[in-house]
Design a protein around this motif. Structure first.
Motif, PDB file in Angstrom:
ATOM      1  N   THR A 101       5.601  -6.928   5.743  1.00  0.00           N
ATOM      2  CA  THR A 101       6.171  -7.767   6.785  1.00  0.00           C
ATOM      3  C   THR A 101       5.216  -8.927   7.060  1.00  0.00           C
ATOM      4  N   GLY A 102       5.665 -10.117   6.782  1.00  0.00           N
ATOM      5  CA  GLY A 102       4.872 -11.303   7.081  1.00  0.00           C
ATOM      6  C   GLY A 102       4.093 -11.894   5.926  1.00  0.00           C
ATOM      7  N   ASN A 103       3.667 -11.085   4.960  1.00  0.00           N
ATOM      8  CA  ASN A 103       2.896 -11.657   3.851  1.00  0.00           C
ATOM      9  C   ASN A 103       2.859 -10.700   2.656  1.00  0.00           C
ATOM     10  N   ASP A 104       2.323 -11.210   1.554  1.00  0.00           N
ATOM     11  CA  ASP A 104       2.138 -10.376   0.366  1.00  0.00           C
ATOM     12  C   ASP A 104       0.722  -9.816   0.370  1.00  0.00           C
ATOM     13  N   VAL A 105       0.571  -8.642  -0.231  1.00  0.00           N
ATOM     14  CA  VAL A 105      -0.727  -7.981  -0.316  1.00  0.00           C
ATOM     15  C   VAL A 105      -1.120  -7.892  -1.783  1.00  0.00           C
ATOM     16  N   GLN A 106      -2.383  -8.221  -2.061  1.00  0.00           N
ATOM     17  CA  GLN A 106      -2.933  -8.042  -3.400  1.00  0.00           C
ATOM     18  C   GLN A 106      -4.171  -7.167  -3.276  1.00  0.00           C
ATOM     19  N   ALA A 107      -4.359  -6.287  -4.247  1.00  0.00           N
ATOM     20  CA  ALA A 107      -5.525  -5.412  -4.222  1.00  0.00           C
ATOM     21  C   ALA A 107      -5.880  -4.991  -5.633  1.00  0.00           C
ATOM     22  N   GLN A 108      -7.106  -4.505  -5.773  1.00  0.00           N
ATOM     23  CA  GLN A 108      -7.547  -3.901  -7.019  1.00  0.00           C
ATOM     24  C   GLN A 108      -7.354  -2.397  -6.895  1.00  0.00           C
ATOM     25  N   VAL A 109      -7.051  -1.766  -8.010  1.00  0.00           N
ATOM     26  CA  VAL A 109      -6.889  -0.321  -8.023  1.00  0.00           C
ATOM     27  C   VAL A 109      -7.629   0.257  -9.221  1.00  0.00           C
ATOM     28  N   SER A 110      -8.093   1.483  -9.059  1.00  0.00           N
ATOM     29  CA  SER A 110      -8.623   2.219 -10.204  1.00  0.00           C
ATOM     30  C   SER A 110      -8.407   3.696  -9.948  1.00  0.00           C
ATOM     31  N   GLY A 111      -8.180   4.411 -11.043  1.00  0.00           N
ATOM     32  CA  GLY A 111      -7.904   5.825 -10.913  1.00  0.00           C
ATOM     33  C   GLY A 111      -7.701   6.490 -12.248  1.00  0.00           C
ATOM     34  N   ASP A 112      -7.015   7.645 -12.210  1.00  0.00           N
ATOM     35  CA  ASP A 112      -6.812   8.416 -13.427  1.00  0.00           C
ATOM     36  C   ASP A 112      -5.678   9.406 -13.244  1.00  0.00           C
TER      37      ASP A 112
END
Length: 172
Positions: A101-112
């Motif tokens: 709501t209101g904006n876009d979100v960007q993030a880094q992810v790491s996992g397995d």
């Protein structure tokens, strides 16, 4: 007026025609070919316990919805791109982009994915963990479902959400 310049040209054409007829007669019909060729094996289905990071590589469509809500009424949608982790061969690293709501979100992810369990850490700045994801692969590894929770000590105030990741066709 003749189509051939000389009797020799006519002879070559007749020879080619005879050869083509012989090849055509020697070629089995499509029905006979289909019956005589072995059926290729179906694409292998990755069992959750057998999944490796390579099964995660590629583009995934993301849907997030509240714990007390319905998947058909998502709170957020987006995409995740998983690639090989440059530092840890048994892991993936990637990027997420989703609407809120209101904006876009960007993030880094790491996992397995280990023993059929999918785990992911999310960070907007690449340092501070903001959310943790835990889930399970389904449908031969083409769908992952689970819960995204704020990381312990996270000050974002985001609620826990259910998630669904669907592998984009073509990324196998």
């Amino acid at each position: 007026m003749s189509l051939y310049r000389s009797p020799r040209d006519r002879s070559k054409a007749a020879c080619i025609g005879t050869t083509l007829l012989a090849l055509l007669a020697a070629t089995p019909s499509p029905d006979a070919t289909a019956q005589s060729l072995p059926t290729p094996p179906a694409a292998a289905c990755a069992e959750p316990a057998d999944m490796t990071p390579a099964h995660l590589y590629g583009l995934w469509q993301l849907t997030l919805w509240p714990l007390d809500g319905r998947e058909t009424e998502p709170q957020s949608r987006g995409a995740v791109l998983f690639e090989r982790h440059p530092d840890y061969p048994g892991s993936v690293r990637g990027h997420i982009r989703r609407n809120t709501t209101g904006n876009d979100v960007q993030a880094q992810v790491s996992g397995d994915v280990v023993d059929g369990e999918f785990n992911l850490d999310e960070s907007a700045d690449g340092v501070t963990m903001e959310a943790v994801w835990a889930g399970a692969p389904l449908a031969c590894g083409q769908i992952i479902r689970g819960i995204r929770r704020p990381a312990e000590g996270s000050a974002t105030g985001q609620p826990s959400l259910y998630f669904r990741l669907d592998k984009t066709p073509g990324w196998r």
